[in-house]
Write a protein that holds these residues in place. Structure first.
Motif: not given
Length: 636
Positions: A247-251
């Protein structure tokens, strides 16, 4: 970008040349490659050798590509000196006329360029290919970006089944994913089936463990599906977590990951069931079923399989809607049985010989990491005392002072009210957060409105002053504090009453929806329904061109009145009480206004969110404007 490419390559090949007018002192008296940093635009504009060398290179190389003279002249004026406002002392054609005989010597990059030189073909060709490849890559980047924008109304935004997405399908049979999500899910399914089906090699009759090719292949299938199930277990838990590293790495939004959690869990269950059935059939065929049935490893495997099947059924939307808190407790307990049963299954059978238990360690690590971060987030905020104000029948505002969070749109937090339901202190709910400072003006503090039924003809634009109990006038001296508006429901929120010192714990903030693409649009249209206004207000001050459209039922008019001071400060708004918004008309008005790229954020009931999704998809397919859509809904 680099047109004409031959001319750009000529200048690139001699861009680093040290000229007679270059600043030698800046290089400590040394002359070597890299002198371009000491050469000004004015120097190049007046250096005869630089100009004639460049002109000859352009003339000799661009002839092969049949570049028209006017294009070379334009390039000459714009690019020769490196600064468009600094013009070379001669034009391109005029410079060629200054060359009395064709140059014969090549310029060596270690020397000063003080004569009309030939540009080495290798250096020129390297520049040409470098620029051509870079231009091609950038062209493809832009093309793919444009394609992505164009396919969103066809693949990313539309729902797979009608307009159902946030709203459950009829008979609570589930939630329909968007078309793009469906493609991803289908790919996961195909991969799982493929991994289950391919890559088997048998050695029967040269096999000491199996008495037939069928037994050997079934043995491999049962082992393969067991390993695949173990491999999916960490993903199942990861996708359900609040502190999901992906969730932090993707949009992607949390709602998307919750959707994937459910589908990956179904694939996990599929692998578990196939593993169990094939194992049972295999041992029956070998005549060893009665013996294996009594083995502890078999019993624990059966426990894990049974718990998985019960979870698969108990996770149906019907049970989640009936009582989410009961569902969640049962879900966690069954998950413990799945993990524990799986661990004993492989531990008793293989005694850690093949590393199968590592997948279970990974799954547990993901779960504990999520819980640890939750505890740390709560500890960071600390124990808080909230001021609860009933603003009307069924609605309350909770204000927490001194909580300093960035005013960023698209975020929510989970609130715990342990003293409301002492027997269920773990119960928590997600709420969109609003900076308390937005609810204040310099000459007015937060007010507690009368809790009587609002006037049915109330209009925030036209109404007379609302009767309210106001605290002493205060000057705003801090931007700290957050507020949440709550529509009371079945859980602990139904117990919310006026309170000045309610024990509250906060876990957050967490991203609900990505905001980058929407905030880059020319126009931002915020569409809200009911209590969904809380998910929109934080967007208001983050864009220069915002319009707010908000509709509420008569029973929720108290929320409109409580937000009167905030709404007054919004230049463009359409607030309706007891009336529905016509989403298609709203979008058409924005298109007719001439906006090229329109961002739409919707937050509210499932019907409103799904109608907006459908309307944006339809408007986007008409290609009159480009749309960016974000749906902020706690649909998990």
């Amino acid at each position: 970008m680099y047109n004409p490419n031959c001319a750009f390559a000529c200048r690139g090949a001699i861009a680093s040349a040290m000229l007679s007018c270059s600043d030698m002192a800046a290089m400590g008296g040394m002359t070597h490659h890299g002198g371009s940093a000491m050469t000004t635009a004015e120097c190049r504009a007046n250096d005869t050798s630089f100009l004639t060398t460049l002109a000859w290179c352009m003339s000799s190389t661009c002839a092969e590509y049949k570049v028209e003279t006017w294009k070379l002249e334009k390039y000459w004026l714009d690019k020769t000196t490196g600064e468009p406002e600094v013009m070379p002392k001669w034009g391109y054609t005029e410079t060629l006329g200054k060359i009395k005989e064709a140059p014969k010597a090549e310029w060596n990059e270690e020397d000063t360029l003080n004569f009309t030189a030939l540009v080495a073909h290798e250096a020129w060709d390297t520049q040409r290919l470098t620029m051509a490849n870079f231009e091609l890559a950038e062209t493809l980047h832009s093309r793919y970006g444009i394609i992505t924008l164009k396919i969103k109304p066809y693949i990313i935004y539309p729902s797979l089944i009608g307009t159902y997405n946030v709203r459950p399908l009829p008979y609570l049979s589930g939630n329909a994913p968007a078309v793009g999500q469906t493609i991803f899910i289908v790919l996961l399914l195909i991969l799982n089936v493929a991994f289950m089906s391919i890559g088997y090699r048998t050695s029967y009759p040269s096999n000491a463990w199996f008495s037939s090719t069928w037994q050997e292949r079934m043995g491999y299938v049962t082992n393969r599906t067991g390993v695949l199930a173990f491999a999916l277990a960490p993903l199942v838990i990861l996708f359900s977590g609040r502190n999901n590293i992906l969730l932090w790495l993707t949009n992607w939004s949390h709602s998307t990951y919750m959707l994937l959690h459910r589908w990956v869990a179904r694939l996990f269950a599929l692998q578990v069931i196939v593993h169990s059935i094939t194992e049972l059939v295999l041992y029956q065929n070998k005549g060893e079923y009665e013996i294996e049935l009594k083995q502890p490893y078999w019993i624990w495997g059966a426990v894990a399989t049974a718990a998985t099947c019960i979870m698969l059924i108990a996770s149906h939307l019907y049970f989640r809607h009936a009582s989410y808190e009961v569902f969640l407790i049962i879900h966690i307990v069954l998950a413990v049985f799945v993990i524990a049963g799986s661990w004993y299954h492989v531990e008793l059978l293989f005694t850690r010989k093949w590393g199968y238990e590592l997948w279970l360690y990974a799954a547990c690590a993901v779960w504990f990491f999520d819980r640890l971060i939750r505890v740390l987030r709560i500890a960071k905020v600390g124990i808080r005392r909230a001021n609860v104000t009933e603003i009307g029948p069924g609605y309350a505002r909770v204000d927490l002072e001194s909580v300093r969070w960035a005013i960023t749109p698209g975020y929510h937090a989970y609130a715990y009210f342990p003293t409301l339901a002492p027997l269920k202190p773990w119960e928590n709910h997600p709420f969109s957060i609003i900076p308390t400072s937005m609810l204040r003006s310099r000459n007015r503090s937060i007010v507690g409105l009368d809790s009587g039924r609002p006037s049915e003809d109330h209009d925030v634009e036209k109404s007379k002053p609302i009767s309210a109990t106001t605290a002493p006038v205060q000057v705003l001296t801090t931007t700290a504090g957050i507020s949440v508006y709550i529509k009371k429901s079945k859980g602990a929120t139904r117990l919310l009453k006026n309170h000045e010192n309610l024990l509250t714990l906060l876990d957050g903030p967490y991203p609900s929806t990505p905001c980058g693409a929407v905030l880059k649009c020319d126009r931002l249209l915020l569409i809200g329904g009911g209590i969904g206004i809380t998910g929109l207000l934080s967007w208001v001050n983050c864009h220069l061109n915002v319009k707010l459209c908000w509709s509420v039922k008569q029973t929720a008019a108290c929320v409109v009145r409580d937000l009167d001071s905030v709404l007054t400060g919004i230049a463009e708004k359409d607030v309706r009480i007891g009336q529905r918004l016509d989403i298609h008309t709203l979008l058409e008005e924005e298109i007719q206004a001439g906006w090229k790229k329109i961002g739409v954020v919707v937050c509210g009931p499932g019907g409103l969110c799904d109608d907006t999704r459908a309307a944006v998809s339809k408007a986007g397919r008409q290609r009159k404007a480009v749309f960016e859509l974000e749906v902020d809904a706690f649909s998990w």
